[in-house]
Write an enzyme that holds these catalytic residues in place. Structure first.
Site, short mmCIF file in Angstrom:
data_model
loop_
_atom_site.label_atom_id
_atom_site.label_comp_id
_atom_site.label_asym_id
_atom_site.label_seq_id
_atom_site.Cartn_x
_atom_site.Cartn_y
_atom_site.Cartn_z
N ARG A 8 -8.99 0.17 4.85
CA ARG A 8 -8.89 0.39 3.41
C ARG A 8 -9.78 -0.56 2.61
O ARG A 8 -10.30 -0.19 1.56
CB ARG A 8 -7.43 0.23 2.95
N THR B 184 0.83 -1.21 0.00
CA THR B 184 0.00 0.00 0.00
C THR B 184 0.86 1.26 0.00
O THR B 184 0.60 2.21 -0.75
CB THR B 184 -0.91 0.02 1.25
N TYR C 37 -3.02 -10.23 4.62
CA TYR C 37 -2.95 -8.81 5.00
C TYR C 37 -4.36 -8.31 5.26
O TYR C 37 -5.17 -8.19 4.35
CB TYR C 37 -2.29 -8.02 3.88
N ILE D 113 5.57 -4.79 9.70
CA ILE D 113 5.81 -4.27 8.35
C ILE D 113 5.48 -2.79 8.45
O ILE D 113 4.33 -2.39 8.59
CB ILE D 113 4.97 -4.99 7.30
N LYS E 6 -0.31 -10.09 8.30
CA LYS E 6 -0.07 -8.70 8.66
C LYS E 6 -1.39 -8.14 9.14
O LYS E 6 -2.33 -7.96 8.37
CB LYS E 6 0.45 -7.89 7.47
N TYR F 41 -13.34 -3.50 -1.68
CA TYR F 41 -14.49 -2.97 -2.41
C TYR F 41 -15.62 -3.99 -2.56
O TYR F 41 -16.78 -3.68 -2.30
CB TYR F 41 -14.08 -2.44 -3.81
#
Length: 287
Positions: free
Chosen positions: A140, A46, A135, A205, A163, A109
């Site tokens: 997001r 990202t 992840y 991370i 993550k 989405y």
């Protein structure tokens, strides 16, 4: 997967003022973070503004990082999306030479069910020639991966870690309590790193490790006193990194350090004058 413990840095993608990729800046960045003590590189996550890069640019960035790294530390490659078949096609056409694992974001989405998320990741893990790190970043993707979903996927032989960027410590504890012994629970939030270590986490991370890798070396590998000092030192800068969204803040910090410019690609905008001044003031305190 002990080589993926400690600090992974989610590399930014430096741009010139004309929005073209600044490969010299990328080279300086790679050398800066490795010399600062990070344990591995994460390319095209990202923070790398991957969604604004073309397929050709992604390959150029990956190849450049592999060249500049020169096998000094492991490389994790960001490879995910909300179109499972497209991700599988990317896997089938990618040369994984020099890549230790992939970091694959939960589908965004679409807002799939938990069963859909599991099926998505199993398809990727079955097809991928290198291990997969999950992840979860619901801020997001608008879709949280529950602890039960993570634990169901943790049993897959080619899924090695998660993550976790949900910001939900209870959810992280639920994962830590039942995850396989060698499963990597990785913080996706710089400030949560110390807390995740306390429940069995394996590292971070990081966004800010682009600029201050030595701080994260102390956080992940120092004595208890050094680790706590490093963790608390992140507090003044952390909120500034996200005030105008990531990676606007960290790129501005890197500009003050002379590593690369703070240009980002639309629809993002480089740091405002006000944010620039606040970051500059905090940077002066670090020097």
């Amino acid at each position: 997967m002990n080589k993926l413990k400690g600090t992974g840095v989610a590399l930014v993608t430096p741009f010139h003022d004309d929005y073209s990729i600044d490969f010299e800046g990328l080279k300086r960045l790679v050398n800066h973070v490795i010399e600062g003590g990070v344990d591995y590189l994460v390319v095209l996550g990202t923070t790398g503004e991957t969604v604004t890069l073309t397929s050709a640019e992604k390959k150029q960035v990956l190849n450049a990082v592999l060249e500049y790294n020169n096998s000094r530390v492991p490389v994790v490659y960001g490879m995910g999306g909300n179109n499972t078949m497209a991700v599988l096609n990317d896997i089938s056409t990618t040369d994984f030479t020099g890549i230790t694992a992939i970091l694959s974001v939960s589908p965004y989405y679409n807002k799939p069910s938990q069963a859909g998320i599991i099926s998505h990741y199993k398809a990727i893990a079955d097809a991928c020639p290198v291990p997969v790190i999950l992840y979860n970043i619901p801020g997001r993707t608008m879709s949280n991966m529950t602890a039960d979903t993570t634990l169901a996927l943790a049993d897959h032989s080619n899924i090695i870690g998660m993550k976790e960027a949900s910001g939900n410590l209870e959810q992280c504890m639920q994962i830590a309590a039942k995850m396989p012994k060698d499963f990597l629970l990785v913080s996706g939030d710089d400030l949560m790193t110390k807390a995740l270590y306390s429940i069995g986490g394996s590292g971070i991370i990081s966004v800010m490790a682009n600029a201050i890798p030595a701080t994260f070396k102390a956080l992940c590998h120092g004595t208890e006193e050094e680790s706590l000092k490093a963790a608390f030192s992140l507090l003044p800068l952390n909120s500034l990194m996200y005030e105008e969204s990531n990676p606007v803040g960290v790129k501005n910090l890197l500009r003050h350090m002379g590593i690369c410019e703070d240009q980002v690609r639309l629809p993002m905008l480089r740091a405002s004058l006000e944010l620039n001044q606040k970051i500059k003031a905090e940077y002066q305190k670090l020097k």
